[in-house]
Design a protein around this motif. Structure first.
Motif, PDB file in Angstrom:
ATOM      1  N   ARG A  62       1.057  -1.241   0.109  1.00 20.99           N
ATOM      2  CA  ARG A  62       0.017   0.069  -0.073  1.00 20.99           C
ATOM      3  C   ARG A  62       0.856   1.145   0.159  1.00 20.99           C
ATOM      4  O   ARG A  62       1.833   1.264   0.717  1.00 20.99           O
ATOM      5  N   THR A  63       0.396   2.374  -0.763  1.00 18.91           N
ATOM      6  CA  THR A  63       1.026   3.547  -0.545  1.00 18.91           C
ATOM      7  C   THR A  63      -0.071   4.628  -0.528  1.00 18.91           C
ATOM      8  O   THR A  63      -1.279   4.315  -0.378  1.00 18.91           O
ATOM      9  N   THR A  67       0.320   5.473   5.127  1.00 18.53           N
ATOM     10  CA  THR A  67       1.164   4.278   5.027  1.00 18.53           C
ATOM     11  C   THR A  67       2.512   4.785   5.549  1.00 18.53           C
ATOM     12  O   THR A  67       3.054   5.930   5.591  1.00 18.53           O
ATOM     13  N   MET A  68       3.501   3.656   5.729  1.00 19.09           N
ATOM     14  CA  MET A  68       4.773   3.727   6.050  1.00 19.09           C
ATOM     15  C   MET A  68       5.469   3.030   5.268  1.00 19.09           C
ATOM     16  O   MET A  68       4.952   2.357   4.279  1.00 19.09           O
ATOM     17  N   SER A  70       7.509   0.627   5.524  1.00 19.34           N
ATOM     18  CA  SER A  70       7.187  -0.990   5.341  1.00 19.34           C
ATOM     19  C   SER A  70       6.148  -1.328   4.636  1.00 19.34           C
ATOM     20  O   SER A  70       5.842  -2.569   4.341  1.00 19.34           O
ATOM     21  N   ASP A  71       4.940  -0.438   4.330  1.00 15.76           N
ATOM     22  CA  ASP A  71       3.966  -0.790   3.562  1.00 15.76           C
ATOM     23  C   ASP A  71       4.053  -0.564   2.001  1.00 15.76           C
ATOM     24  O   ASP A  71       3.388  -1.173   1.156  1.00 15.76           O
ATOM     25  N   TRP A  72       4.979   0.097   1.539  1.00 17.15           N
ATOM     26  CA  TRP A  72       5.421   0.426  -0.001  1.00 17.15           C
ATOM     27  C   TRP A  72       6.068  -0.696  -0.727  1.00 17.15           C
ATOM     28  O   TRP A  72       5.858  -0.629  -1.684  1.00 17.15           O
ATOM     29  N   LYS A  74       6.730  -4.901  -0.500  1.00 19.23           N
ATOM     30  CA  LYS A  74       6.715  -6.284   0.365  1.00 19.23           C
ATOM     31  C   LYS A  74       7.476  -7.402  -0.617  1.00 19.23           C
ATOM     32  O   LYS A  74       7.760  -7.247  -1.572  1.00 19.23           O
ATOM     33  N   THR A 170       5.210   6.934  -3.832  1.00 20.90           N
ATOM     34  CA  THR A 170       4.437   6.521  -2.364  1.00 20.90           C
ATOM     35  C   THR A 170       3.589   7.530  -2.022  1.00 20.90           C
ATOM     36  O   THR A 170       2.846   7.014  -1.215  1.00 20.90           O
ATOM     37  N   GLN A 173      -2.224   7.303  -3.482  1.00 20.79           N
ATOM     38  CA  GLN A 173      -2.774   6.011  -2.692  1.00 20.79           C
ATOM     39  C   GLN A 173      -3.195   4.936  -3.632  1.00 20.79           C
ATOM     40  O   GLN A 173      -3.674   5.113  -5.014  1.00 20.79           O
ATOM     41  N   LEU A 175      -2.727   0.363  -4.382  1.00 21.35           N
ATOM     42  CA  LEU A 175      -2.538  -1.074  -3.759  1.00 21.35           C
ATOM     43  C   LEU A 175      -2.202  -2.104  -4.590  1.00 21.35           C
ATOM     44  O   LEU A 175      -2.709  -2.269  -5.562  1.00 21.35           O
TER      45      LEU A 175
END
Length: 196
Positions: A62-63, A67-68, A70-72, A74, A170, A173, A175
């Protein structure tokens, strides 16, 4: 190391009729990474033994606001202990990723799958682009023009796989996540077999 770019949208499976051993078993799977917490990855071989399917149930990138870092991005590193009939070796042939993505115009998503074999040289990288202006289920594939083969001389191989997905910029928004229908992000890998 070479990077393979996005090739096509997949409308169905990628399986091809290739000579394969009669038996192929996934004897063990170890996982590590922010995209696959313990218990969230499942690996099976198809009945023809010419494909593997890896299903990740908690893979979400997620961006955007709130978000952080660590979300941007995986990743999920899998080590697959495979057992099969002696006298064969195999290589990854095609790879496809199926999931859900919301990527607005002006943003870009990308996923990369890397494969290598423990005890054998070489690594193959497949890249899949998720361009902006996308909202819904996706199924995208890539096909390399190089191969890395499992070692000969046995009936087991350890296949190392790393799936990474990220979105930029980032601030927007966006996903990349599990498919809403299957509740999985699925990586389908076709296998090419040959006699040792």
């Amino acid at each position: 190391m070479r990077f393979i770019t996005f090739l096509s949208v997949v409308s169905g499976g990628l399986g091809t009729a290739l000579a394969a051993p009669r038996n192929l078993h996934v004897k063990g799977v170890s996982v590590l990474g922010t995209g696959c917490p313990y218990g969230s990855a499942d690996v099976t071989a198809d009945p023809s033994n010419t494909a593997l399917e890896i299903r990740l149930s908690e893979y979400v990138v997620r961006t955007g606001p709130g978000t952080m870092a660590s979300d941007w991005r995986k990743n999920c590193k899998l080590t697959l202990n495979l057992e099969y009939d002696a006298g064969f070796q195999f290589s990854t042939l095609n790879t496809a990723i199926t999931g859900f993505a919301y990527i607005p115009s002006g943003a870009q998503g990308q996923c990369q799958n890397s494969f290598s074999f423990t005890g054998a040289p070489g690594e193959v990288n497949y890249g899949i682009n998720l361009s902006g202006g996308r909202d819904g289920r996706f199924s995208l594939s890539a096909n390399p023009d190089i191969a890395a083969w499992s070692p000969c001389g046995g009936s087991t191989a350890i296949l190392n796989m790393n799936t990474q997905c990220w979105i930029s910029p980032t601030e927007k928004q966006a996903l990349i996540a599990v498919d809403r229908i299957s509740s999985k992000l699925t990586v389908h890998v076709d296998l090419e077999w040959r006699n040792c």
